[in-house]
Design an enzyme around this catalytic site. Structure first.
Site, PDB file in Angstrom:
ATOM      1  N   GLN A   6       0.845  -1.321  -0.039  1.00  0.00           N
ATOM      2  CA  GLN A   6      -0.041   0.009  -0.007  1.00  0.00           C
ATOM      3  C   GLN A   6       0.832   1.285  -0.037  1.00  0.00           C
ATOM      4  OE1 GLN A   6      -2.302  -0.793   3.592  1.00  0.00           O
ATOM      5  NE2 GLN A   6      -0.246  -1.662   4.404  1.00  0.00           N
ATOM      6  N   ASP A  14      -0.535   1.103  13.711  1.00  0.00           N
ATOM      7  CA  ASP A  14      -0.154   2.259  14.253  1.00  0.00           C
ATOM      8  C   ASP A  14       0.307   2.323  15.638  1.00  0.00           C
ATOM      9  OD1 ASP A  14      -2.750   3.101  15.681  1.00  0.00           O
ATOM     10  OD2 ASP A  14      -3.527   2.516  13.732  1.00  0.00           O
ATOM     11  N   ASP A  17       0.477 -12.544   7.593  1.00  0.00           N
ATOM     12  CA  ASP A  17      -1.064 -12.421   7.187  1.00  0.00           C
ATOM     13  C   ASP A  17      -1.945 -12.890   8.387  1.00  0.00           C
ATOM     14  OD1 ASP A  17      -3.395 -12.528   6.219  1.00  0.00           O
ATOM     15  OD2 ASP A  17      -3.000 -13.367   4.581  1.00  0.00           O
ATOM     16  N   GLY A  18      -2.574 -11.960   8.957  1.00  0.00           N
ATOM     17  CA  GLY A  18      -3.603 -12.260  10.024  1.00  0.00           C
ATOM     18  C   GLY A  18      -4.418 -13.265   9.749  1.00  0.00           C
ATOM     19  N   ASP A  39      -8.172  -4.815  14.150  1.00  0.00           N
ATOM     20  CA  ASP A  39      -8.049  -3.172  13.867  1.00  0.00           C
ATOM     21  C   ASP A  39      -7.542  -3.223  12.652  1.00  0.00           C
ATOM     22  OD1 ASP A  39      -7.533  -0.591  14.048  1.00  0.00           O
ATOM     23  OD2 ASP A  39      -6.079  -0.582  15.672  1.00  0.00           O
ATOM     24  N   SER A  40      -8.344  -3.367  11.549  1.00  0.00           N
ATOM     25  CA  SER A  40      -7.842  -3.233  10.228  1.00  0.00           C
ATOM     26  C   SER A  40      -8.346  -2.125   9.464  1.00  0.00           C
ATOM     27  CB  SER A  40      -8.653  -4.602   9.545  1.00  0.00           C
ATOM     28  OG  SER A  40     -10.049  -4.370   9.428  1.00  0.00           O
ATOM     29  N   ASP A  90      -9.928  -0.503   5.817  1.00  0.00           N
ATOM     30  CA  ASP A  90     -11.330  -1.047   5.258  1.00  0.00           C
ATOM     31  C   ASP A  90     -11.077  -2.175   4.303  1.00  0.00           C
ATOM     32  OD1 ASP A  90     -12.540   1.216   6.374  1.00  0.00           O
ATOM     33  OD2 ASP A  90     -11.658   2.492   4.873  1.00  0.00           O
ATOM     34  N   PRO A  97      -5.128  -4.938   1.149  1.00  0.00           N
ATOM     35  CA  PRO A  97      -4.584  -5.931   2.248  1.00  0.00           C
ATOM     36  C   PRO A  97      -5.413  -6.326   3.375  1.00  0.00           C
ATOM     37  CG  PRO A  97      -3.436  -3.728   2.605  1.00  0.00           C
ATOM     38  CD  PRO A  97      -4.001  -3.766   1.192  1.00  0.00           C
TER      39      PRO A  97
END
Length: 285
Positions: free
Chosen positions: A31, A86, A137-138, A155-156, A158, A162
């Site tokens: 991204q 973050d 990758d979660g 806590d992704s 949109d 990814p």
């Protein structure tokens, strides 16, 4: 000359912040990332042209995604956070001395690196000894876990790029199986206001509702997110976030918060009728 950051909240509505200067711009394997400085919101961070956090209002999001489940179950010890590059979610979790383990899975290490540099307050909890960072990758990470976590926080970003895999039926099923008997799943649930966000919200709610006996939604006001009206999902195998709120216990901890309190905790689950209707439609579709 004036420089403005503008985000499309819908095809017909835009949101703008006056920018003093751009501090960073880069592209990871996943991204585009940008960091800006503004007078109104302080520094703010965008992914693929969408605001993720600002220094002025990030506390609202992180208070409500963390303290609502934590105040519902004092027995939470083992937590999984998916996304949250973050660092703000982990920062709030690390304030609970009784937590034993916090696993954070972020697919894009560059997000964490950039936020460590430009948002040190947000990332201040990442060096806690109980925090373990996994850059993968979660969706795949949670597949391998069974009856492990007391709390999973998604806590992704949109559901595009990814973050898309974190809104699928398979993912929510895997989260259910990864949770303990009284386990709680909390996820950012998009906005009910604009049509595109509304569709994502309904899709998430429908899929979560299929697996969890308790599947509720609560709301919050976040000025820099689309429409300002934002939702979180609360799902559990057994606990009700309002009936099982441990108000006296949470208040006894003496945690200072900018947004969350136990009155807001209960009130946040009182939803406007149009949101109730959308959620009911999602379940019936």
């Amino acid at each position: 000359m004036e420089l403005w950051y503008t985000e499309n909240h819908s095809k017909e509505a835009k949101f703008s912040i006056k920018v003093e200067k751009q501090l960073y711009s880069g592209q990871s394997d996943f991204q585009r990332m940008d960091v800006f400085e503004s007078n109104e919101f302080g520094r703010f961070f965008t992914l693929d042209g969408l605001v993720m956090i600002t220094e002025k209002d990030e506390f609202i999001y992180h208070d409500m995604i963390v303290h609502v489940p934590m105040a519902t179950n004092p027995e939470i010890r083992n937590v999984l956070v998916i996304g949250a590059g973050d660092g703000g979610t982990v920062r709030e979790l690390s304030r609970y001395a009784h937590l034993e383990n916090i696993d954070m899975v972020e697919i894009d290490q560059m997000v964490v690196d950039i936020c460590r540099e430009y948002f040190p307050n947000s990332t201040s909890g990442l060096d806690d000894a109980r925090v373990h960072l996994y850059f993968e990758d979660g969706l795949k990470f949670v597949q391998e876990k069974k009856n492990v976590y007391d709390l999973i926080i998604v806590d992704s970003t949109d559901p595009i790029g990814p973050g898309e895999g974190l809104f699928t039926r398979e993912f929510y099923k895997n989260c259910y199986e990864a949770l303990t008997e009284d386990g709680i799943l909390v996820n950012q649930h998009e906005s009910p206001f604009y049509e595109e966000y509304q569709r994502a919200m309904k899709r998430s709610h429908k899929r979560i509702h299929e697996f969890f006996p308790v599947a509720k939604v609560y709301q919050v006001h976040i000025p820099t997110y689309a429409s300002g009206h934002w939702l979180f999902g609360f799902a559990s195998k057994s606990l009700d976030p309002v009936k099982d709120l441990k108000e006296e216990w949470w208040n006894s901890l003496g945690l200072e918060t900018g947004y969350y309190n136990t009155e807001i905790h209960s009130a946040a689950f009182a939803l406007p009728n149009y949101v109730k209707k959308l959620l009911q439609e999602a379940v019936e579709e």
